[in-house]
Enzyme design. Structure first.
Site, PDB file in Angstrom:
ATOM      1  N   SER A  95       0.835  -1.195   0.000  1.00  0.00           N
ATOM      2  CA  SER A  95       0.000   0.000   0.000  1.00  0.00           C
ATOM      3  C   SER A  95       0.875   1.251   0.000  1.00  0.00           C
ATOM      4  CB  SER A  95      -0.971  -0.057   1.181  1.00  0.00           C
ATOM      5  OG  SER A  95      -2.010   0.873   1.046  1.00  0.00           O
ATOM      6  N   MET A  96       0.832   2.084   1.047  1.00  0.00           N
ATOM      7  CA  MET A  96       1.740   3.215   1.111  1.00  0.00           C
ATOM      8  C   MET A  96       3.181   2.753   0.977  1.00  0.00           C
ATOM      9  SD  MET A  96       2.519   5.813   4.295  1.00  0.00           S
ATOM     10  CE  MET A  96       3.580   4.583   5.090  1.00  0.00           C
ATOM     11  N   ASP A 219      -9.512  -6.395  -3.738  1.00  0.00           N
ATOM     12  CA  ASP A 219      -9.008  -5.192  -3.080  1.00  0.00           C
ATOM     13  C   ASP A 219      -9.860  -3.982  -3.459  1.00  0.00           C
ATOM     14  OD1 ASP A 219      -7.527  -3.106  -1.999  1.00  0.00           O
ATOM     15  OD2 ASP A 219      -5.592  -3.916  -2.645  1.00  0.00           O
ATOM     16  N   HIS A 247      -7.471  -6.054   0.433  1.00  0.00           N
ATOM     17  CA  HIS A 247      -6.289  -5.214   0.605  1.00  0.00           C
ATOM     18  C   HIS A 247      -5.283  -5.825   1.568  1.00  0.00           C
ATOM     19  CE1 HIS A 247      -4.166  -1.492   0.024  1.00  0.00           C
ATOM     20  NE2 HIS A 247      -4.159  -1.209   1.319  1.00  0.00           N
TER      21      HIS A 247
END
Length: 269
Positions: A95-96, A219, A247
């Site tokens: 993700s980030m 996701d 996710h």
């Protein structure tokens, strides 16, 4: 876990195993220890030296509550790799953390041997942007959702319907989310507030490191179309999609995700 002053701040990190270095970069609001549940043991068994880190914003690393950007996280990761011996490392992010890996591979190709991005995106999306603004508003207005409600929302946003269909598994996840729900720390607020408005896909054409983008079929936070875009933008990238997970796919289907990561990291270039 040792704390070192790197890139001008204190970073809390941990290293396990021996062999080529793999650095794992976590997503927004999560400590590095989350990787230790499934990914660290599998990578150590595969013959790697594995580093996890609490990104700036996550105590006991410096929270930097005044704010920071993705470039700061990239520089922190680069400094950690150099601190752990320099040379080229294999870097994995979620993700980030995937964005950190993408930007690190672009800015410091001398430090990235291979790059893995889980739940990746290279440009903003209206739904994600609106959710992010809502999270910022909740914090800034002093609103704390009831833990049960926050847990249910988190489960629906981050888990696959296949996981939630199993009532026992759903309750287990809800218990975890409810237990870990609390007031947003200032450093996490700073992570949430980072600028996510730039479309970086055209720039990723300059990434040279062999890259793997892993999408999770269910996701909702970073839909698979966005991961496919990242893979298409990077000349050396390939895309793999894992079914029946959302996710948090690296936690929902860890054996399959670990297999894909390790096969890529151990394959000849």
């Amino acid at each position: 876990m040792p704390i070192a002053t790197l890139n001008g701040i204190r970073l809390n990190y941990d290293v396990t195993g021996t062999g080529p270095l793999v650095v794992l970069v976590m997503g927004t609001g999560s400590p590095g220890r989350v990787w230790r549940t499934y990914q660290v043991p599998a990578l150590v068994k595969a013959g790697f030296r594995v580093a996890t880190v609490d990104n700036r914003g996550i105590a006991p690393s410096d929270e930097c509550a005044g704010g920071f950007g993705i470039d700061d996280l990239v520089a922190d990761t680069a400094a950690l790799i150099e601190h752990l011996g320099g040379g080229r490392a294999r870097v994995v992010g979620h993700s980030m953390g995937a964005r950190v890996v993408q930007e690190l591979a672009l800015a410091r190709p001398d430090l990235v041997d291979k790059a893995v991005m889980l739940g990746a995106a290279g440009r903003p999306h209206p739904l994600a942007r609106t959710l992010n603004l809502g999270e910022q508003a909740l914090h800034d207005q002093g609103i704390q959702l009831p833990p049960q409600y926050a847990a249910a929302i988190k489960a629906m946003l981050n888990l696959s319907p296949h996981t939630l269909k199993d009532e026992a598994k759903a309750q287990e996840w809800l218990d975890i989310f409810e237990f870990t729900t609390g007031k947003t720390a200032p450093g996490v607020r700073a992570q949430i507030g980072m600028d996510r408005s730039r479309d970086r896909l055209p720039d990723y054409a300059r990434i040279t490191a062999p890259s793997l983008v892993v999408g999770f079929a269910d996701d909702q936070m970073t839909p698979t179309a966005f991961g496919r875009e990242v893979a298409a933008a990077i000349p050396s990238a390939r895309y793999v999609e894992i079914e029946r997970c959302g996710h948090y796919g690296y936690l929902e289907r860890p054996d399959e995700v670990n297999r894909v990561i390790i096969e890529f990291l151990t394959a000849a270039k």
